[in-house]
Structures are given as C-alpha cells and as structure tokens.
Design an enzyme around this catalytic site. Structure first.
Site, PDB file in Angstrom:
ATOM      1  N   ARG A   8      -8.901  -8.107 -10.933  1.00 33.19           N
ATOM      2  CA  ARG A   8      -9.488  -8.352 -12.305  1.00 33.19           C
ATOM      3  C   ARG A   8     -10.620  -9.180 -12.518  1.00 33.19           C
ATOM      4  NH1 ARG A   8      -6.845  -4.385 -12.756  1.00 33.19           N
ATOM      5  NH2 ARG A   8      -4.943  -4.094 -14.059  1.00 33.19           N
ATOM      6  N   HIS A  40     -14.186   0.966 -14.036  1.00 36.63           N
ATOM      7  CA  HIS A  40     -13.042   0.640 -13.580  1.00 36.63           C
ATOM      8  C   HIS A  40     -12.512   2.097 -12.949  1.00 36.63           C
ATOM      9  CE1 HIS A  40      -9.048  -1.781 -14.055  1.00 36.63           C
ATOM     10  NE2 HIS A  40      -9.151  -1.075 -12.750  1.00 36.63           N
ATOM     11  N   GLN A  58     -12.975  -4.449 -21.314  1.00 35.91           N
ATOM     12  CA  GLN A  58     -13.297  -3.032 -20.846  1.00 35.91           C
ATOM     13  C   GLN A  58     -13.198  -1.955 -21.956  1.00 35.91           C
ATOM     14  OE1 GLN A  58     -12.254  -3.214 -15.850  1.00 35.91           O
ATOM     15  NE2 GLN A  58     -10.896  -1.960 -17.493  1.00 35.91           N
ATOM     16  N   ASN A  99      -1.475   3.573  -7.152  1.00 34.46           N
ATOM     17  CA  ASN A  99      -2.771   3.790  -6.838  1.00 34.46           C
ATOM     18  C   ASN A  99      -3.266   2.483  -5.813  1.00 34.46           C
ATOM     19  OD1 ASN A  99      -2.871   1.569  -8.512  1.00 34.46           O
ATOM     20  ND2 ASN A  99      -3.912   2.663 -10.203  1.00 34.46           N
TER      21      ASN A  99
HETATM   22  P1  NDP Z   1       0.887  -6.998  -5.179  1.00 31.86           P
HETATM   23  O1  NDP Z   1       1.847  -7.679  -5.959  1.00 31.86           O
HETATM   24  O2  NDP Z   1       1.584  -6.213  -3.987  1.00 31.86           O
HETATM   25  O3  NDP Z   1       0.167  -8.218  -4.343  1.00 31.86           O
HETATM   26  C1  NDP Z   1      -0.498  -9.159  -5.079  1.00 31.86           C
HETATM   27  C2  NDP Z   1      -0.264 -10.444  -4.228  1.00 31.86           C
HETATM   28  O4  NDP Z   1      -1.039 -11.441  -4.573  1.00 31.86           O
HETATM   29  C3  NDP Z   1       1.144 -10.951  -3.587  1.00 31.86           C
HETATM   30  O5  NDP Z   1       1.179 -11.082  -2.293  1.00 31.86           O
HETATM   31  C4  NDP Z   1       1.141 -12.274  -4.580  1.00 31.86           C
HETATM   32  O6  NDP Z   1       1.995 -13.210  -3.742  1.00 31.86           O
HETATM   33  C5  NDP Z   1      -0.341 -12.713  -4.196  1.00 31.86           C
HETATM   34  N1  NDP Z   1      -0.843 -13.729  -5.127  1.00 31.86           N
HETATM   35  C6  NDP Z   1      -0.393 -14.009  -6.342  1.00 31.86           C
HETATM   36  N2  NDP Z   1      -1.246 -15.146  -6.699  1.00 31.86           N
HETATM   37  C7  NDP Z   1      -1.712 -15.597  -5.756  1.00 31.86           C
HETATM   38  C8  NDP Z   1      -2.697 -16.824  -5.628  1.00 31.86           C
HETATM   39  N3  NDP Z   1      -3.027 -17.532  -6.514  1.00 31.86           N
HETATM   40  N4  NDP Z   1      -3.247 -16.646  -4.331  1.00 31.86           N
HETATM   41  C9  NDP Z   1      -3.162 -16.058  -3.363  1.00 31.86           C
HETATM   42  N5  NDP Z   1      -2.422 -14.852  -3.510  1.00 31.86           N
HETATM   43  C10 NDP Z   1      -1.744 -14.853  -4.706  1.00 31.86           C
HETATM   44  O7  NDP Z   1      -0.329  -6.523  -5.916  1.00 31.86           O
HETATM   45  P2  NDP Z   1      -1.178  -5.164  -5.498  1.00 31.86           P
HETATM   46  O8  NDP Z   1      -1.663  -5.493  -4.231  1.00 31.86           O
HETATM   47  O9  NDP Z   1      -0.617  -3.965  -5.782  1.00 31.86           O
HETATM   48  O10 NDP Z   1      -2.408  -5.514  -6.853  1.00 31.86           O
HETATM   49  C11 NDP Z   1      -3.013  -6.429  -6.877  1.00 31.86           C
HETATM   50  C12 NDP Z   1      -3.866  -6.614  -8.188  1.00 31.86           C
HETATM   51  O11 NDP Z   1      -4.757  -5.556  -7.849  1.00 31.86           O
HETATM   52  C13 NDP Z   1      -3.020  -6.281  -9.119  1.00 31.86           C
HETATM   53  O12 NDP Z   1      -2.381  -7.586 -10.092  1.00 31.86           O
HETATM   54  C14 NDP Z   1      -3.939  -5.536 -10.308  1.00 31.86           C
HETATM   55  O13 NDP Z   1      -4.410  -6.470 -11.077  1.00 31.86           O
HETATM   56  C15 NDP Z   1      -5.157  -5.346  -9.153  1.00 31.86           C
HETATM   57  N6  NDP Z   1      -5.201  -3.805  -9.429  1.00 31.86           N
HETATM   58  C16 NDP Z   1      -6.383  -3.470  -9.537  1.00 31.86           C
HETATM   59  C17 NDP Z   1      -6.557  -1.828  -9.649  1.00 31.86           C
HETATM   60  C18 NDP Z   1      -8.070  -1.200  -9.768  1.00 31.86           C
HETATM   61  O14 NDP Z   1      -7.732   0.028 -10.267  1.00 31.86           O
HETATM   62  N7  NDP Z   1      -8.947  -1.756  -9.778  1.00 31.86           N
HETATM   63  C19 NDP Z   1      -5.485  -0.921  -9.287  1.00 31.86           C
HETATM   64  C20 NDP Z   1      -4.167  -1.675  -8.889  1.00 31.86           C
HETATM   65  C21 NDP Z   1      -4.181  -2.956  -9.150  1.00 31.86           C
HETATM   66  P3  NDP Z   1       3.512 -13.455  -4.229  1.00 31.86           P
HETATM   67  O15 NDP Z   1       4.106 -12.236  -3.424  1.00 31.86           O
HETATM   68  O16 NDP Z   1       3.795 -14.779  -3.305  1.00 31.86           O
HETATM   69  O17 NDP Z   1       3.437 -13.579  -5.563  1.00 31.86           O
END
Ligand code: NDP
Length: 391
Positions: free
Chosen positions: A285, A333, A314, A147
């Site tokens: 989140r 959500h 939630q 998603n």
């Molecule tokens: P990804 O794992 O593809 O991307 C997350 C990115 O965040 C990575 O590039 C990671 O870097 C980076 N990151 C981690 N910690 C930090 C930080 N402290 N500062 C800056 N960047 C950071 O995840 P997605 O894009 O798929 O999803 C992101 C989040 O969205 C999920 O963790 C989830 O909580 C949320 N989500 C929400 C949904 C909703 O329905 N609202 C549905 C799906 C997801 P690195 O690669 O170096 O670790």
C-alpha cells in the site's frame, strides 16, 4: 430483494475487448498451503475475459437478476454527485476493488442505511473504514489469496526490471536508438544481492520462493517467524524489525498490510539507513512509504530505484510526484488484476454473494469484519482504531 452496488474500473479506452491474446487459463484448484480456489455453485463468465471493468460486471448480472436482485455497476465513485454516492443510500451490498477503490468512509457508511455487506473483489480492505463497519454491523469480506501469486510475480518482475535497468533500455530500443552504454550504465545482476521482504505472509513468502533460484541471499522481517523448516529451505535470515533488516539489503520489497504500525514506515530516516543505491519495491500500500521521502531519495541517489503499483489516492492525480520521479518503474494498480486473478476474484465474489444471499456462512478465510467485530482473516491481519481511515 437486495440491491448490489458494484464499483469497477472503466473499460479499455478502445472499448470492451472482443478477442483476447490467449484462449485459456491454466487450471489452478488450490493455493500454496492447500486453501482451495473459489468454489461458487456456478459461474456465468469465461475465465480469461476482462471481468474487472464496468462491462465485465464481475460476471454477476445473470446470477443476481435471475434471483430477482438489482445490480448497479459504475466506475463513477468520487465526490458527492458521483453515481456511487447517489446509489449508496439504499444499497444492501457494495462491491469494490482495491485497484479502483470506492472509499467507504465513516460518513458514507452512516448514509448507507441498508448496507449489510461490503465485498472487496481482491485483497486489502483498507479502503473501508473498519471501525465504522463494525459500529454499523456491516460484514466486510475479501477474496483471500485470489491474487497473492499475481502480486508476487509482479514484485519479482519489478525487482529484475529495476536492477537490470530494463525500462530505460526498452525505451531506447523503441525510440530507434542503440546506445548500449546508456542502457547498461545503471544495469546490474541480481545474483548475489541481499534481498529482504517486510512481511512474509502469502505474498512475501511467495516472493522469497520465487527469488531463491536467482542465487540471492534472502532476508525477512515479520511479526511472527516462519517455521524453521521454511527458514532452512530458503536460507532465510530473520530480523526483528524493518529497521534492523534494511541496512543489510540491496533490494527491499514491502508486503505488509497498511495499518498504524506500517503507515509511513519508509520515511527519510528508514530510507536513509538503507545502503546507498538500494532498490525499494512496494506493491502493498502506498502509504507505507512516505511519498516525498521516496522522491527525495531517488533524486539524491540514496535509492537507485523504486517501483510499485500502489498509490494514494487512487487514481493518482496527474501531478503525483511518483509519476515523474527518476529511476522508477511505477504502474497503475494492476499487479493483482491480471486476467488470471480476475477469474479467481470474480468467482470468489460470487461465492461470497451466494453464501450471504442463502444465509449460509461465508468462508472464514474471506471474513474481515462480521457480527460487529474483526473476524476470520480480519482478526489476524487487521486492526481497528486505524490511523489510516478511508479517504
Ligand atoms: P498476509 O496477511 O498473508 O501477510 C501479511 C503479513 O504481514 C503477515 O505475515 C503479517 O504478520 C505481516 N505483518 C503485519 N504487520 C507487520 C509489520 N508491522 N511488520 C512486519 N510484518 C507485518 O497478506 P498478503 O501477503 O496476502 O498481502 C499483503 C498486503 O499486500 C495486503 O495487506 C495488501 O495491502 C497488499 N496487496 C496488494 C495487492 C496489489 O494488487 N498490489 C493485491 C493483494 C494484496 P502476522 O501474520 O503476524 O499478522
């Protein structure tokens, strides 16, 4: 034979749908970057139907019962007398969705003596105490990418909605009004704005790509830089931290996972360093943003708008301040639970179950915890000893 305990959100208040707004879904085989969409051996549901609610059962009942397994589906997940707590002690598998999370706390995992697999039908397994899962040798898997684009579309919608003042103007229209001045007194163009994302992973990068045609200036911060070719293609400005990035931005979108580094990141101090009248959109989140700091910033005018679909806990209680704070475009959500996304995460859940029941490996990209440690996607995106244990 296994017992599969599945926690899903309630059916619509008017009952499970008997017809749908559209007859089909676009066919999507691959995600950006090439990963294939879920490839189960079969499905017993119609893509485009409501699968994430109790009666939808993620389309799993026929498949599981034909193989002699037991499927228990409930939405009742809170408190020691909940159906979830009653069914948990002898469950082999728990399936839950971030939209209606069955919080798998350390206490619950300790009581779930048979538990071997926890599946997130979606993305984001922070409702599972990963340290406890590791300690009890429980595999945790989620349907990576299912998603991500759904959420990215929601983010773009919310940015446009806030900046253009869409929701108040819509309300004036439905209330029978025509006061243009009330609609436009907080309405701007996105064109030319500085827009930054905290994290440019699957969702963050998809947001950047979708915003590029709006002729905005794009910024990002992440733990790792994107390839230079992507930075050049999108005209991205990289910042080493959120603190360095946000003072430059008119709009900030949060797309990082919740872990100790990001919990409470947007507090009074960071929000106070943003431009007055900036917009903040958080579909990642809730706990990444300090609940009361956001409320205060909207009331003081430091933030011109806040939107998102993630809350803590939630479901959010009726008196949660984000329900009533001014200049917000909150939804429950839902961003990752469109009917399009449901078809993918139902298929992905089935694919994970097929692998596990057949003793075959679960796709590495779906794994968060396996064999007593972080694994697959989990070893990249998650950390243990989290300060944000499941409730
Ligand atoms: P990804 O794992 O593809 O991307 C997350 C990115 O965040 C990575 O590039 C990671 O870097 C980076 N990151 C981690 N910690 C930090 C930080 N402290 N500062 C800056 N960047 C950071 O995840 P997605 O894009 O798929 O999803 C992101 C989040 O969205 C999920 O963790 C989830 O909580 C949320 N989500 C929400 C949904 C909703 O329905 N609202 C549905 C799906 C997801 P690195 O690669 O170096 O670790």
């Amino acid at each position: 034979m296994a017992k599969i305990l599945c926690v899903l959100y309630d059916d619509p208040v008017d009952g499970y749908p008997t017809s749908y707004a559209r007859d089909d879904l676009p066919r999507i085989d691959h995600y950006p970057g090439g990963q294939s969409t879920p490839t189960p051996q079969g499905i017993d549901f119609t893509p485009g139907h409501l699968l994430g609610s109790v009666s939808g059962e993620l389309g799993l009942r026929r498949f599981l019962e034909q193989r002699g397994h037991t499927l228990v589906v409930t939405s009742d997940k809170e408190g020691p007398d909940s159906a979830f707590d009653r069914e948990l002690p002898d469950a082999d598998v728990v399936i839950s969705q971030p939209f209606w999370p069955a919080y798998l706390t350390a206490e619950r995992i300790a009581k779930a003596r048979n538990l071997k697999l926890a599946i997130t039908a979606g993305i984001g397994s922070d409702h599972v105490d990963l340290d406890a899962a590791i300690a009890h040798n429980v595999t945790v898997a989620e349907v990576t990418y299912c998603n991500s684009i759904s959420v990215a579309e929601h983010v773009v919608m919310m940015i446009l909605g806030l900046v253009r003042n869409y929701l108040p103007a819509h309300r004036i229209a439905t209330d029978g009004g025509w006061n243009i001045a009330d609609c436009v007194a907080r309405s701007y163009d996105v064109e030319g704005m500085q827009v930054g994302t905290v994290a440019a992973g699957r969702i963050g990068l998809a947001v950047l790509r979708r915003l590029k045609p709006f002729d905005v200036r794009l910024h990002y911060t992440d733990r790792h830089r994107l390839p230079r070719a992507v930075e050049e293609e999108l005209g991205l400005t990289f910042h080493a931290s959120a603190a360095e990035m946000v003072p430059h931005c008119d709009v900030v979108t949060v797309n990082a996972p919740l872990h100790p580094e990001t919990e409470g990141l947007f507090d009074d101090k960071l929000i106070g360093s943003m431009k007055r009248g900036a917009y903040l959109v958080n579909t990642a989140r809730a706990k990444i943003c300090d609940r009361d700091a956001v409320d205060r910033a909207l009331r003081s005018g430091q933030l011109a708008g806040y939107a998102g679909d993630v809350w803590y806990p939630q479901p959010a209680p009726p008196d949660h301040p984000w329900r009533t704070m001014p200049h917000q475009g909150m939804t429950p959500h839902i961003s990752g639970s469109s009917l399009s996304a449901q078809a993918r995460y139902a298929a992905g859940t089935r694919e994970i179950l097929e692998s596990w029941l057949d003793g075959a490996p679960i796709r590495d990209e779906y794994l968060i915890v396996d064999k007593g440690g972080l694994a697959g996607t989990g070893s990249h995106s998650y950390s243990t000893n989290t300060s944000t244990p499941a409730r």
